[in-house]
Design an enzyme around this catalytic site. Structure first.
Site, PDB file in Angstrom:
ATOM      1  N   TYR A 164      -8.210  -5.317 -16.957  1.00 55.16           N
ATOM      2  CA  TYR A 164      -7.704  -5.867 -15.688  1.00 55.16           C
ATOM      3  C   TYR A 164      -6.528  -6.810 -15.982  1.00 55.16           C
ATOM      4  O   TYR A 164      -6.683  -7.822 -16.670  1.00 55.16           O
ATOM      5  CB  TYR A 164      -8.808  -6.595 -14.910  1.00 55.16           C
ATOM      6  CG  TYR A 164      -9.912  -5.670 -14.407  1.00 55.16           C
ATOM      7  CD1 TYR A 164      -9.718  -4.294 -14.324  1.00 55.16           C
ATOM      8  CD2 TYR A 164     -11.140  -6.171 -14.000  1.00 55.16           C
ATOM      9  CE1 TYR A 164     -10.718  -3.445 -13.867  1.00 55.16           C
ATOM     10  CE2 TYR A 164     -12.146  -5.324 -13.531  1.00 55.16           C
ATOM     11  CZ  TYR A 164     -11.921  -3.966 -13.477  1.00 55.16           C
ATOM     12  OH  TYR A 164     -12.916  -3.123 -13.025  1.00 55.16           O
ATOM     13  N   SER A 181     -15.327  -0.833  -5.382  1.00 57.26           N
ATOM     14  CA  SER A 181     -14.461  -0.541  -4.222  1.00 57.26           C
ATOM     15  C   SER A 181     -15.270  -0.295  -2.951  1.00 57.26           C
ATOM     16  O   SER A 181     -15.119   0.733  -2.286  1.00 57.26           O
ATOM     17  CB  SER A 181     -13.539   0.656  -4.514  1.00 57.26           C
ATOM     18  OG  SER A 181     -12.567   0.320  -5.461  1.00 57.26           O
ATOM     19  N   PRO A 182     -16.119  -1.251  -2.566  1.00 57.75           N
ATOM     20  CA  PRO A 182     -16.978  -1.039  -1.393  1.00 57.75           C
ATOM     21  C   PRO A 182     -16.234  -0.983  -0.061  1.00 57.75           C
ATOM     22  O   PRO A 182     -16.834  -0.631   0.952  1.00 57.75           O
ATOM     23  CB  PRO A 182     -17.935  -2.247  -1.438  1.00 57.75           C
ATOM     24  CG  PRO A 182     -17.214  -3.283  -2.223  1.00 57.75           C
ATOM     25  CD  PRO A 182     -16.387  -2.549  -3.229  1.00 57.75           C
ATOM     26  N   GLY A 199     -11.072   7.001  -0.391  1.00 60.91           N
ATOM     27  CA  GLY A 199     -10.311   7.693  -1.434  1.00 60.91           C
ATOM     28  C   GLY A 199     -10.336   6.883  -2.725  1.00 60.91           C
ATOM     29  O   GLY A 199     -11.230   6.058  -2.948  1.00 60.91           O
ATOM     30  N   VAL A 229      -8.156   0.250   2.841  1.00 59.97           N
ATOM     31  CA  VAL A 229      -9.417  -0.285   3.365  1.00 59.97           C
ATOM     32  C   VAL A 229      -9.776   0.475   4.637  1.00 59.97           C
ATOM     33  O   VAL A 229      -8.927   0.670   5.500  1.00 59.97           O
ATOM     34  CB  VAL A 229      -9.230  -1.796   3.659  1.00 59.97           C
ATOM     35  CG1 VAL A 229     -10.459  -2.384   4.340  1.00 59.97           C
ATOM     36  CG2 VAL A 229      -8.903  -2.552   2.370  1.00 59.97           C
ATOM     37  N   PHE A 230     -11.021   0.923   4.760  1.00 58.53           N
ATOM     38  CA  PHE A 230     -11.393   1.701   5.962  1.00 58.53           C
ATOM     39  C   PHE A 230     -11.650   0.815   7.166  1.00 58.53           C
ATOM     40  O   PHE A 230     -11.521   1.252   8.303  1.00 58.53           O
ATOM     41  CB  PHE A 230     -12.593   2.626   5.682  1.00 58.53           C
ATOM     42  CG  PHE A 230     -13.860   1.926   5.247  1.00 58.53           C
ATOM     43  CD1 PHE A 230     -14.701   1.324   6.175  1.00 58.53           C
ATOM     44  CD2 PHE A 230     -14.214   1.878   3.901  1.00 58.53           C
ATOM     45  CE1 PHE A 230     -15.861   0.680   5.776  1.00 58.53           C
ATOM     46  CE2 PHE A 230     -15.378   1.230   3.501  1.00 58.53           C
ATOM     47  CZ  PHE A 230     -16.199   0.628   4.437  1.00 58.53           C
TER      48      PHE A 230
HETATM   49  N1  LIG Z   1     -15.981   0.448 -12.893  1.00 59.43           N
HETATM   50  C1  LIG Z   1     -14.855   0.882 -12.399  1.00 59.43           C
HETATM   51  O1  LIG Z   1     -14.348   1.959 -12.775  1.00 59.43           O
HETATM   52  C2  LIG Z   1     -14.148   0.066 -11.371  1.00 59.43           C
HETATM   53  C3  LIG Z   1     -13.037   0.569 -10.675  1.00 59.43           C
HETATM   54  C4  LIG Z   1     -12.422  -0.232  -9.725  1.00 59.43           C
HETATM   55  C5  LIG Z   1     -12.903  -1.508  -9.452  1.00 59.43           C
HETATM   56  N2  LIG Z   1     -13.975  -2.001 -10.145  1.00 59.43           N
HETATM   57  C6  LIG Z   1     -14.535  -3.344  -9.861  1.00 59.43           C
HETATM   58  O2  LIG Z   1     -14.830  -3.388  -8.484  1.00 59.43           O
HETATM   59  C7  LIG Z   1     -14.198  -4.514  -7.881  1.00 59.43           C
HETATM   60  C8  LIG Z   1     -13.863  -4.179  -6.477  1.00 59.43           C
HETATM   61  O3  LIG Z   1     -12.863  -3.152  -6.406  1.00 59.43           O
HETATM   62  P1  LIG Z   1     -11.778  -3.176  -5.256  1.00 59.43           P
HETATM   63  O4  LIG Z   1     -10.978  -4.414  -5.353  1.00 59.43           O
HETATM   64  O5  LIG Z   1     -11.062  -1.889  -5.275  1.00 59.43           O
HETATM   65  O6  LIG Z   1     -12.761  -3.289  -3.993  1.00 59.43           O
HETATM   66  P2  LIG Z   1     -12.666  -3.520  -2.445  1.00 59.43           P
HETATM   67  O7  LIG Z   1     -13.486  -4.715  -2.161  1.00 59.43           O
HETATM   68  O8  LIG Z   1     -13.038  -2.237  -1.814  1.00 59.43           O
HETATM   69  O9  LIG Z   1     -11.138  -3.793  -2.096  1.00 59.43           O
HETATM   70  C9  LIG Z   1     -10.604  -5.081  -2.099  1.00 59.43           C
HETATM   71  C10 LIG Z   1      -9.219  -5.040  -1.533  1.00 59.43           C
HETATM   72  O10 LIG Z   1      -9.307  -4.699  -0.143  1.00 59.43           O
HETATM   73  C11 LIG Z   1      -8.661  -5.710   0.628  1.00 59.43           C
HETATM   74  N3  LIG Z   1      -9.239  -5.888   1.941  1.00 59.43           N
HETATM   75  C12 LIG Z   1      -8.564  -5.762   3.086  1.00 59.43           C
HETATM   76  N4  LIG Z   1      -9.340  -5.933   4.136  1.00 59.43           N
HETATM   77  C13 LIG Z   1     -10.551  -6.178   3.691  1.00 59.43           C
HETATM   78  C14 LIG Z   1     -11.777  -6.451   4.320  1.00 59.43           C
HETATM   79  N5  LIG Z   1     -11.930  -6.486   5.640  1.00 59.43           N
HETATM   80  N6  LIG Z   1     -12.820  -6.670   3.553  1.00 59.43           N
HETATM   81  C15 LIG Z   1     -12.690  -6.651   2.230  1.00 59.43           C
HETATM   82  N7  LIG Z   1     -11.531  -6.391   1.566  1.00 59.43           N
HETATM   83  C16 LIG Z   1     -10.470  -6.148   2.301  1.00 59.43           C
HETATM   84  C17 LIG Z   1      -8.741  -6.948  -0.211  1.00 59.43           C
HETATM   85  O11 LIG Z   1      -7.714  -7.817   0.194  1.00 59.43           O
HETATM   86  P3  LIG Z   1      -7.967  -9.407   0.292  1.00 59.43           P
HETATM   87  O12 LIG Z   1      -8.011  -9.890  -1.102  1.00 59.43           O
HETATM   88  O13 LIG Z   1      -6.795  -9.890   1.053  1.00 59.43           O
HETATM   89  O14 LIG Z   1      -9.253  -9.594   1.048  1.00 59.43           O
HETATM   90  C18 LIG Z   1      -8.542  -6.390  -1.606  1.00 59.43           C
HETATM   91  O15 LIG Z   1      -7.171  -6.180  -1.866  1.00 59.43           O
HETATM   92  C19 LIG Z   1     -13.006  -4.821  -8.793  1.00 59.43           C
HETATM   93  O16 LIG Z   1     -12.604  -6.170  -8.712  1.00 59.43           O
HETATM   94  C20 LIG Z   1     -13.589  -4.498 -10.147  1.00 59.43           C
HETATM   95  O17 LIG Z   1     -14.322  -5.617 -10.610  1.00 59.43           O
HETATM   96  C21 LIG Z   1     -14.602  -1.216 -11.086  1.00 59.43           C
END
Ligand SMILES: NC(=O)c1ccc[n+]([C@@H]2O[C@H](COP(=O)([O-])OP(=O)(O)OC[C@H]3O[C@@H](n4cnc5c(N)ncnc54)[C@H](OP(=O)(O)O)[C@@H]3O)[C@@H](O)[C@H]2O)c1
Length: 305
Positions: free
Chosen positions: A52, A215-216, A220, A225-226
């Site tokens: 990261y 990525s909750p 895709g 974000v959905f």
């Molecule tokens: N094991 C793996 O292969 C793998 C792959 C990817 C990720 N991960 C882990 O999973 C974590 C989460 O992944 P992700 O960041 O893609 O997840 P996410 O929580 O689905 O997405 C977060 C992003 O969505 C934005 N967002 C916009 N509106 C939102 C809302 N209403 N609620 C929540 N978020 C919103 C956030 O912006 P704001 O910051 O402005 O809220 C942020 O940029 C990563 O930090 C990492 O630790 C693991």
């Protein structure tokens, strides 16, 4: 926040984990505020990976918490290794070197949890076992797990690795439910019946491996974000309706939907917005009913057989 045991381990963890993949989008003042507020909300489980920000996310985090032995006692730290530029690498040498780099950047003597990040086609499980034994013996890692692995890949590791594998981090959100769909559509001639992952959801439940949905909030592969997205009108209408009923935000309901699954998952959030993280934490107090869970599932476009 509500807590649970991670996999078969005695480690007590908050049901929502804080992903740090995006922490390098904050300046140092905001990063400090974010981690302090997260801890105040009971969110003290932080998910990292050596890749990261090519390592900078771990450094920014250590600065933000002002890492010291006293601070470390109040943190649960997980990191991942095995992804390299142009390849995956589960060799003993790479795992050991990666962990040394992670510990140096996080300024800590140990990780609570180490995950192997993405399957290496050239994995030699005997080497992984040697690496895990050494890391455990040296006190550098307390618990081990995997990420993005299917049942047979885990079974292969388990044949050699003597430590329990306590977590499997997998992509899962309301709009990305293939691991749930194939179980509901067994034996059907539709696309939803396609079993892409060897029934990983059931396997993890059978073997006491905590699924950590990554990525909750994305649909895709990092497409956006959905929530509030006009591509998902029916889903958003349903989530908003249920959010209004519980007097919480749509963010809370999206996490509550994952937490409602009896597999006892630990979603890994990615938001760097403290208000949104607090909404995610609030989900640990919401228990959706069975009809609500299925209504949201169907509103995402899934059809029951
Ligand atoms: N094991 C793996 O292969 C793998 C792959 C990817 C990720 N991960 C882990 O999973 C974590 C989460 O992944 P992700 O960041 O893609 O997840 P996410 O929580 O689905 O997405 C977060 C992003 O969505 C934005 N967002 C916009 N509106 C939102 C809302 N209403 N609620 C929540 N978020 C919103 C956030 O912006 P704001 O910051 O402005 O809220 C942020 O940029 C990563 O930090 C990492 O630790 C693991």
């Amino acid at each position: 926040m509500r807590t649970m045991k991670l996999g078969s381990s005695p480690l007590d963890v908050p049901v929502v984990a804080v992903g740090c993949m995006r922490i390098n989008s904050l300046d140092s003042k905001d990063a400090e505020h974010f981690v302090r507020s997260a801890m105040e909300a009971g969110a003290n489980f932080f998910d990292h990976a050596d890749i990261y920000g090519t390592g900078t996310c771990e450094e920014i985090f250590a600065d933000a918490v002002q890492m010291s032995p006293q601070v470390r006692e109040n943190l649960i730290l997980q990191s991942k290794c095995g992804i390299r530029k142009g390849m995956f690498d589960f060799s003993k040498e790479h795992i050991l070197n990666s962990v040394d780099g992670i510990l140096q950047r996080l300024r800590t003597e140990y990780l609570d949890v180490l995950l192997l990040h993405r399957p290496d086609a050239l994995v030699e499980p005997e080497e992984v076992a040697e690496a895990f034994d050494q890391l455990e013996r040296e006190g550098k890692v307390r618990h081990f797990g995997v990420s993005n692995q299917n049942p047979n890949q885990i079974a292969l590791l388990k044949k050699y690795v003597k430590q329990p594998l306590v977590a499997n981090q997998l992509q899962l959100s309301i709009t990305n439910t293939t691991m749930i769909d194939s179980g509901i559509n067994v034996n059907m001639e539709n696309d939803a019946a396609v079993n892409r992952d060897g029934s990983i959801l059931d396997y993890c439940r059978l073997h006491d491996i905590t699924i950590q949905p990554w990525s909750p909030f994305q649909y895709g592969f990092f497409e956006g974000v959905f929530l509030g997205n006009e591509k998902f009108p029916e889903l958003n209408a349903k989530i908003d309706e249920i959010a209004a009923k519980y007097d919480v935000s749509n963010t809370t309901i999206a996490i509550a939907w994952l937490l409602r699954h009896p597999a006892k998952m630990q979603p890994v959030t990615g938001t760097m917005n403290i208000g949104r993280l607090q909404d995610c934490v609030k989900a640990s107090e919401i228990h959706l009913t069975r009809p609500e869970w299925y209504e949201i599932y169907r509103a995402a476009g899934n059809v029951l057989p």
